[in-house]
Design an enzyme around this catalytic site. Structure first.
Site, mmCIF file in Angstrom:
data_model
loop_
_atom_site.group_PDB
_atom_site.id
_atom_site.type_symbol
_atom_site.label_atom_id
_atom_site.label_comp_id
_atom_site.label_asym_id
_atom_site.label_seq_id
_atom_site.Cartn_x
_atom_site.Cartn_y
_atom_site.Cartn_z
ATOM 1 N N ASP A 1 -21.726 -69.584 48.985
ATOM 2 C CA ASP A 1 -21.948 -70.982 48.592
ATOM 3 C C ASP A 1 -23.457 -71.233 48.473
ATOM 4 O O ASP A 1 -24.223 -70.913 49.388
ATOM 5 C CB ASP A 1 -21.335 -71.876 49.690
ATOM 6 C CG ASP A 1 -21.260 -73.339 49.305
ATOM 7 O OD1 ASP A 1 -21.163 -73.634 48.103
ATOM 8 O OD2 ASP A 1 -21.271 -74.186 50.225
ATOM 9 N N HIS A 2 -23.883 -71.782 47.358
ATOM 10 C CA HIS A 2 -25.293 -72.146 47.145
ATOM 11 C C HIS A 2 -26.275 -70.994 47.346
ATOM 12 O O HIS A 2 -27.295 -71.165 48.039
ATOM 13 C CB HIS A 2 -25.702 -73.340 48.031
ATOM 14 C CG HIS A 2 -25.027 -74.619 47.667
ATOM 15 N ND1 HIS A 2 -25.405 -75.379 46.578
ATOM 16 C CD2 HIS A 2 -23.968 -75.265 48.218
ATOM 17 C CE1 HIS A 2 -24.608 -76.442 46.496
ATOM 18 N NE2 HIS A 2 -23.724 -76.392 47.481
ATOM 19 N N SER B 1 -15.835 -83.873 50.022
ATOM 20 C CA SER B 1 -15.103 -84.324 51.217
ATOM 21 C C SER B 1 -14.765 -85.798 51.062
ATOM 22 O O SER B 1 -15.552 -86.570 50.499
ATOM 23 C CB SER B 1 -15.957 -84.125 52.477
ATOM 24 O OG SER B 1 -15.889 -82.777 52.904
HETATM 25 P P1 13P Z 1 -19.085 -81.883 51.481
HETATM 26 O O1 13P Z 1 -20.334 -82.134 52.268
HETATM 27 O O2 13P Z 1 -18.648 -83.089 50.726
HETATM 28 O O3 13P Z 1 -17.980 -81.330 52.319
HETATM 29 O O4 13P Z 1 -19.429 -80.766 50.361
HETATM 30 C C1 13P Z 1 -19.424 -79.401 50.685
HETATM 31 C C2 13P Z 1 -19.959 -78.545 49.595
HETATM 32 O O5 13P Z 1 -20.160 -78.936 48.460
HETATM 33 C C3 13P Z 1 -20.233 -77.142 49.936
HETATM 34 O O6 13P Z 1 -20.815 -76.451 48.877
HETATM 35 O O1 G3H Z 2 -23.155 -77.529 50.424
HETATM 36 C C1 G3H Z 2 -23.546 -77.268 51.556
HETATM 37 C C2 G3H Z 2 -22.597 -76.956 52.627
HETATM 38 O O2 G3H Z 2 -22.062 -78.115 53.185
HETATM 39 C C3 G3H Z 2 -23.196 -76.023 53.632
HETATM 40 O O3 G3H Z 2 -23.998 -76.637 54.573
HETATM 41 O O4 G3H Z 2 -26.027 -75.164 54.822
HETATM 42 O O5 G3H Z 2 -25.326 -76.758 56.636
HETATM 43 O O6 G3H Z 2 -23.980 -74.699 56.166
HETATM 44 P P1 G3H Z 2 -24.893 -75.752 55.605
HETATM 45 ZN ZN ZN Z 3 -22.111 -77.691 47.670
#
Ligand code: 13P
Ligand code: G3H
Ligand code: ZN
Length: 311
Positions: free
Chosen positions: A82-83, A216
């Site tokens: 993710d990201h 969310s």
């Molecule tokens: P939320 O903070 O809305 O759960 O989004 C999570 C997200 O986009 C993780 O990449």
């Molecule tokens: O999009 C981001 C996610 O909610 C991850 O958050 O970097 O705090 O794990 P984090």
């Molecule tokens: Zn995200």
């Protein structure tokens, strides 16, 4: 069944009009809570690991837990970065067995976003087995450990065909009004998403899977529990479930959920600890948290994602 490729999952979701939940994982209890829900609902899932999660848990621990989840459940599970913010982190994940990665170049100038996304796609797609790549256009506001963006900008539908054609991405995250974290809308305002942008993007990219981040709904029962047990999350507000449900029946095939997992984990832990001052076995509050995550995720699968019975 081994880990599955995200692309097949998303194509099926597109064709059948539902979305696959992409849930952020950070420890054993969150993984078990999510996977139990998927088992009970017979739903596909994407388990995703952020840079913050990698720092917290050490990537190999999370990966081994996900392997255990695959063995335990027999379900279609994809493991996703993710990201990812650089070619190097995407390469590391591809080399160590992730089935998909996100390269998030959304805060870069357009041409730089194209260049880094293309480079990741070339590497990922030449890999055996094929690794799927998610790109992003437009920026979401919000603050997490490793994702901190002050100003958002909607995705410009005029750019999406060029971006997809030049980079080769398999899916695209777009900004239509969602944001990261638990404070997505100002109290007293009507939460809205730009469905007109989503419609225009899918008109220009027929059959192409779209991703929603920051999705969310910030489950209010857990916000209430959190606040009643000494917490302070006044005015926490998420995306209304009916909007997410509508998006999941359109071109949105992957919906990212982290904050709701955090709330379903943390609020009941707060309550348990407050209600049970003599207990010092951490398995007790963690077990309660795990059960609540299962319930919250089952609700998402049934009523928001419509992914139940799609495994
Ligand atoms: P939320 O903070 O809305 O759960 O989004 C999570 C997200 O986009 C993780 O990449
Ligand atoms: O999009 C981001 C996610 O909610 C991850 O958050 O970097 O705090 O794990 P984090
Ligand atoms: Zn995200």
């Amino acid at each position: 069944m081994p880990l599955v490729n995200e692309l097949e999952m998303l194509k099926k979701a597109y064709d059948e009009g539902y979305a696959v939940g992409a849930f952020n994982i950070n420890n054993m209890e969150t993984i078990q809570g999510i996977v139990e829900a998927a088992k009970l609902e017979k739903s596909p899932i994407i388990l995703q690991v952020s840079r913050g999660a990698r720092k917290y848990a050490n990537p190999v621990y999370l990966q081994k837990l996900v392997e255990a989840a695959v063995i335990d459940s027999g379900l279609p599970i994809a493991l996703h970065l993710d990201h990812g913010d650089s070619f190097e982190i995407c390469k590391e994940c591809i080399d160590t067995g992730f089935t998909s990665v996100m390269i998030d170049g959304s805060s870069l100038p357009y041409e730089e976003n194209v260049a880094v996304t293309k480079k990741v796609c070339e590497y990922a797609h030449a890999h055996t087995p094929y690794v799927t790549v998610e790109g992003e256009l437009g920026t979401l506001a919000g603050i997490e450990d490793e994702v901190n963006v002050e100003h958002s900008s909607y995705t410009d539908p005029n750019t999406v065909e060029d971006f997809v054609k030049r980079t080769g991405v398999d899916s695209l995250a777009i900004a239509i009004g969602t944001s990261h974290g638990a404070f997505k809308f100002k109290p007293g305002t009507k939460p809205q998403l730009r469905f007109d942008i989503l419609e225009e993007v899918s008109r220009r990219l027929p059959g192409f899977p779209i991703v929603l981040h920051g999705a969310s709904s910030v489950l209010q029962d857990y916000v209430k529990m959190f606040n009643e047990c000494g917490g302070d999350m006044k005015d926490a507000l998420g995306v209304p479930e009916e909007l997410l449900s509508k998006a999941s029946k359109m071109a949105v095939c992957k919906i990212n959920i982290d904050s709701d997992i955090r709330l379903a984990c943390y609020a009941p832990m707060r309550k348990y600890i407050l209600d049970n001052p003599t207990v010092f076995d951490p398995r007790k509050p963690l077990g309660v948290a795990r059960d609540n995550i299962t319930e919250a995720v089952r609700h998402k699968m049934r009523d928001v994602l419509h992914s139940s019975n799609k495994a």
